[in-house]
Enzyme design. Structure first.
Site, PDB file in Angstrom:
ATOM      1  N   ASP A  49       0.877  -1.364   0.409  1.00 21.91           N
ATOM      2  CA  ASP A  49      -0.162  -0.311   0.115  1.00 21.91           C
ATOM      3  C   ASP A  49       0.947   1.236  -0.053  1.00 21.91           C
ATOM      4  OD1 ASP A  49      -2.893   1.325   0.511  1.00 21.91           O
ATOM      5  OD2 ASP A  49      -1.348   1.921   2.241  1.00 21.91           O
ATOM      6  N   TYR A  54       2.692  10.518  -0.716  1.00 19.66           N
ATOM      7  CA  TYR A  54       3.543  10.064   0.279  1.00 19.66           C
ATOM      8  C   TYR A  54       4.928  10.304   0.328  1.00 19.66           C
ATOM      9  CZ  TYR A  54       0.560   6.352   2.569  1.00 19.66           C
ATOM     10  OH  TYR A  54      -0.826   6.222   3.103  1.00 19.66           O
ATOM     11  N   TRP A 205      -4.978   1.243   8.878  1.00 25.43           N
ATOM     12  CA  TRP A 205      -3.560   2.021   8.994  1.00 25.43           C
ATOM     13  C   TRP A 205      -3.027   1.802  10.366  1.00 25.43           C
ATOM     14  CZ3 TRP A 205      -3.333   7.086  10.492  1.00 25.43           C
ATOM     15  CH2 TRP A 205      -4.434   7.393  10.188  1.00 25.43           C
TER      16      TRP A 205
HETATM   17  N1  NAP Z   1      -5.099   6.145   4.117  1.00 29.36           N
HETATM   18  C1  NAP Z   1      -4.037   6.927   4.935  1.00 29.36           C
HETATM   19  O1  NAP Z   1      -4.467   8.267   5.381  1.00 29.36           O
HETATM   20  C2  NAP Z   1      -3.445   6.577   6.130  1.00 29.36           C
HETATM   21  C3  NAP Z   1      -2.139   7.028   6.853  1.00 29.36           C
HETATM   22  C4  NAP Z   1      -1.719   6.363   7.255  1.00 29.36           C
HETATM   23  C5  NAP Z   1      -0.656   5.543   7.256  1.00 29.36           C
HETATM   24  N2  NAP Z   1      -1.641   4.525   5.863  1.00 29.36           N
HETATM   25  C6  NAP Z   1      -1.104   3.539   5.262  1.00 29.36           C
HETATM   26  O2  NAP Z   1      -0.805   2.290   6.741  1.00 29.36           O
HETATM   27  C7  NAP Z   1       0.214   2.225   6.505  1.00 29.36           C
HETATM   28  C8  NAP Z   1       1.448   2.016   7.789  1.00 29.36           C
HETATM   29  O3  NAP Z   1       1.148   2.716   8.681  1.00 29.36           O
HETATM   30  P1  NAP Z   1       1.861   3.070   9.953  1.00 29.36           P
HETATM   31  O4  NAP Z   1       3.868   2.737   9.321  1.00 29.36           O
HETATM   32  O5  NAP Z   1       1.717   4.203  10.549  1.00 29.36           O
HETATM   33  O6  NAP Z   1       1.698   1.905  10.976  1.00 29.36           O
HETATM   34  P2  NAP Z   1       2.078   0.837  12.054  1.00 29.36           P
HETATM   35  O7  NAP Z   1       2.786  -0.620  11.643  1.00 29.36           O
HETATM   36  O8  NAP Z   1       1.159   1.157  13.430  1.00 29.36           O
HETATM   37  O9  NAP Z   1       3.909   1.168  12.519  1.00 29.36           O
HETATM   38  C9  NAP Z   1       5.265   1.242  11.523  1.00 29.36           C
HETATM   39  C10 NAP Z   1       6.096   1.913  12.099  1.00 29.36           C
HETATM   40  O10 NAP Z   1       6.350   1.011  14.059  1.00 29.36           O
HETATM   41  C11 NAP Z   1       7.088   1.249  13.872  1.00 29.36           C
HETATM   42  N3  NAP Z   1       7.502   0.188  13.802  1.00 29.36           N
HETATM   43  C12 NAP Z   1       6.810  -1.465  12.985  1.00 29.36           C
HETATM   44  N4  NAP Z   1       7.442  -2.504  13.329  1.00 29.36           N
HETATM   45  C13 NAP Z   1       7.966  -2.361  14.617  1.00 29.36           C
HETATM   46  C14 NAP Z   1       8.795  -3.055  15.815  1.00 29.36           C
HETATM   47  N5  NAP Z   1       8.369  -4.828  15.256  1.00 29.36           N
HETATM   48  N6  NAP Z   1       9.512  -2.905  16.621  1.00 29.36           N
HETATM   49  C15 NAP Z   1       9.198  -1.489  16.558  1.00 29.36           C
HETATM   50  N7  NAP Z   1       9.458  -0.634  15.175  1.00 29.36           N
HETATM   51  C16 NAP Z   1       8.157  -1.266  15.407  1.00 29.36           C
HETATM   52  C17 NAP Z   1       7.962   1.360  12.605  1.00 29.36           C
HETATM   53  O11 NAP Z   1       8.981   2.914  12.728  1.00 29.36           O
HETATM   54  P3  NAP Z   1      10.344   3.665  13.540  1.00 29.36           P
HETATM   55  O12 NAP Z   1      11.288   2.302  13.118  1.00 29.36           O
HETATM   56  O13 NAP Z   1      10.361   4.512  13.234  1.00 29.36           O
HETATM   57  O14 NAP Z   1       9.824   3.517  15.046  1.00 29.36           O
HETATM   58  C18 NAP Z   1       7.111   1.726  11.403  1.00 29.36           C
HETATM   59  O15 NAP Z   1       7.277   2.371  10.918  1.00 29.36           O
HETATM   60  C19 NAP Z   1       1.438   3.037   6.383  1.00 29.36           C
HETATM   61  O16 NAP Z   1       2.083   2.983   5.497  1.00 29.36           O
HETATM   62  C20 NAP Z   1       0.259   3.987   5.160  1.00 29.36           C
HETATM   63  O17 NAP Z   1       0.279   2.388   3.630  1.00 29.36           O
HETATM   64  C21 NAP Z   1      -2.797   5.031   5.146  1.00 29.36           C
END
Ligand code: NAP
Length: 331
Positions: A49, A54, A205
């Site tokens: 996604d 972005y 998300w």
């Molecule tokens: N439709 C919308 O409006 C909207 C808005 C936001 C997102 N999205 C979609 O949803 C996706 C995911 O959102 P999100 O990145 O906020 O999701 P998330 O999975 O809640 O957070 C991801 C972040 O958490 C940290 N992380 C992930 N796994 C980890 C682990 N095992 N251990 C430690 N830290 C970990 C990393 O950041 P760090 O390493 O930097 O700490 C990673 O970039 C986006 O990429 C996008 O495709 C959509």
């Protein structure tokens, strides 16, 4: 990896998807982005996604390069349109003009002939819904888009889109992409009941609340180096979760995760996947190790008693107000 139908459609996607918001083209270098995509593919993730907006359109380019050489039929590529991609008045929103221009630009950047899923990234109060749905329908008929969906739409907006599509014989949306995690449950009271009835799946998300539900942010402590909270493009988005009350309660989830034999991020992802209306959890990652850890949440069943304890621990910090699903209004 387990796979689910996206809503009531025939499309099957990995129940854990990989998203590149804030990371590709921004927080992480190209090499790290490529390694995360490779780890995702290796672990059975097929659903990717992204969005036109972005990293100022760079995220789609990075993903396009990372997926080069991968058999096109073996992945599902999802992107979105709505937020500004340029300085012009028409470089935003869900008008026919912007949808057509942005879809073609996304196809070029992603180096593909078609998008598996094209999503309206928010509701556009300044464009008639029928214009948007007709433009989406045209892309579907042209074979440039296979399925259409929305993101962060309210129940009544989704219902209106279904009504217009039925009346005008237009392609019907099959998915919604809302924020959903243990702390943010605003879709539960209105969006989910409607979507269950209508066969629309949620691809959710921030299932880990942008990293907060990993427990790595401690109450009263400085955020760990290199984390989203320290990133110039990411810190303002995660800010709302970084209160001592939330972070303190998240720490109390550790024994629950231990008891379930899961790490904290795995517990958070498994939690959203317990909801049968959720077709996939879109996780982000800055390092391939995070992807490899997170995918272990696939297929996990959490027992009701454990789910109850999570609710008890998080109690007052759980956000449930459906009015918080809102798209910007255009004057
Ligand atoms: N439709 C919308 O409006 C909207 C808005 C936001 C997102 N999205 C979609 O949803 C996706 C995911 O959102 P999100 O990145 O906020 O999701 P998330 O999975 O809640 O957070 C991801 C972040 O958490 C940290 N992380 C992930 N796994 C980890 C682990 N095992 N251990 C430690 N830290 C970990 C990393 O950041 P760090 O390493 O930097 O700490 C990673 O970039 C986006 O990429 C996008 O495709 C959509």
């Amino acid at each position: 990896m387990e796979y689910r139908h996206l809503g009531r459609s025939g499309l099957i996607i990995s129940e854990i998807a990989y998203g590149n918001w804030i990371t590709h083209g921004s927080q992480v270098e190209e090499d790290a982005a490529r390694l995360c995509v490779e780890a995702a593919l290796d672990e059975g993730i097929t659903c990717f996604d992204t969005a036109d907006v972005y990293a100022g359109t760079r995220a789609e380019e990075v993903l396009g390069r990372a997926l080069r050489g991968v058999r096109r039929e073996s992945v599902e590529i999802f992107t979105k349109v709505y937020w500004p991609t340029g300085p012009g008045r028409n470089d935003r929103g869900l008008s026919r003009k912007h949808i057509m221009e942005s879809a073609h630009a996304s196809l070029r950047r992603l180096q593909t002939d078609y998008l598996d899923m094209y999503q309206a990234h928010r509701y556009d109060h300044g464009t008639p819904l029928e214009e948007t749905l007709r433009a989406f329908d045209d892309l579907v008929r042209q074979g440039k888009v296979l399925y259409i969906g929305v993101s962060e739409w309210r129940a009544e907006e989704i219902a209106a889109a279904l009504r217009i599509a039925a009346d005008a014989g237009l392609d019907r949306i099959i998915s919604n992409q809302p924020q959903y995690n243990m702390l943010w449950r605003v879709i539960e009271s209105e969006v989910i009941p409607l979507c269950e009835k209508e066969g629309i799946g949620q691809i959710v998300w921030s299932p880990i609340a942008q990293g907060v539900l990993t427990g790595k942010y401690l109450p009263g402590g400085a955020p760990p180096a290199g984390s989203r909270a320290t990133d110039p493009s990411g810190s303002s988005f995660i800010e709302g979760y970084l209160t001592d009350d939330i972070l303190g309660r998240v720490q109390q989830l550790r024994p629950v995760a231990d008891e379930a034999g899961l790490s904290m991020p795995q517990l958070a992802i498994a939690w959203v996947l317990q909801n049968p209306n959720v077709s996939a959890a879109i996780v982000g990652a800055t390092r391939p190790e995070q992807v490899r850890e997170n995918v272990r949440a696939s297929g996990v069943r959490l027992d009701p008693e454990l789910m109850r304890r999570i609710d008890e621990i998080l109690g007052p910090v759980i956000e449930r107000d459906p009015a918080l699903t809102a798209s910007p209004r255009r004057d």
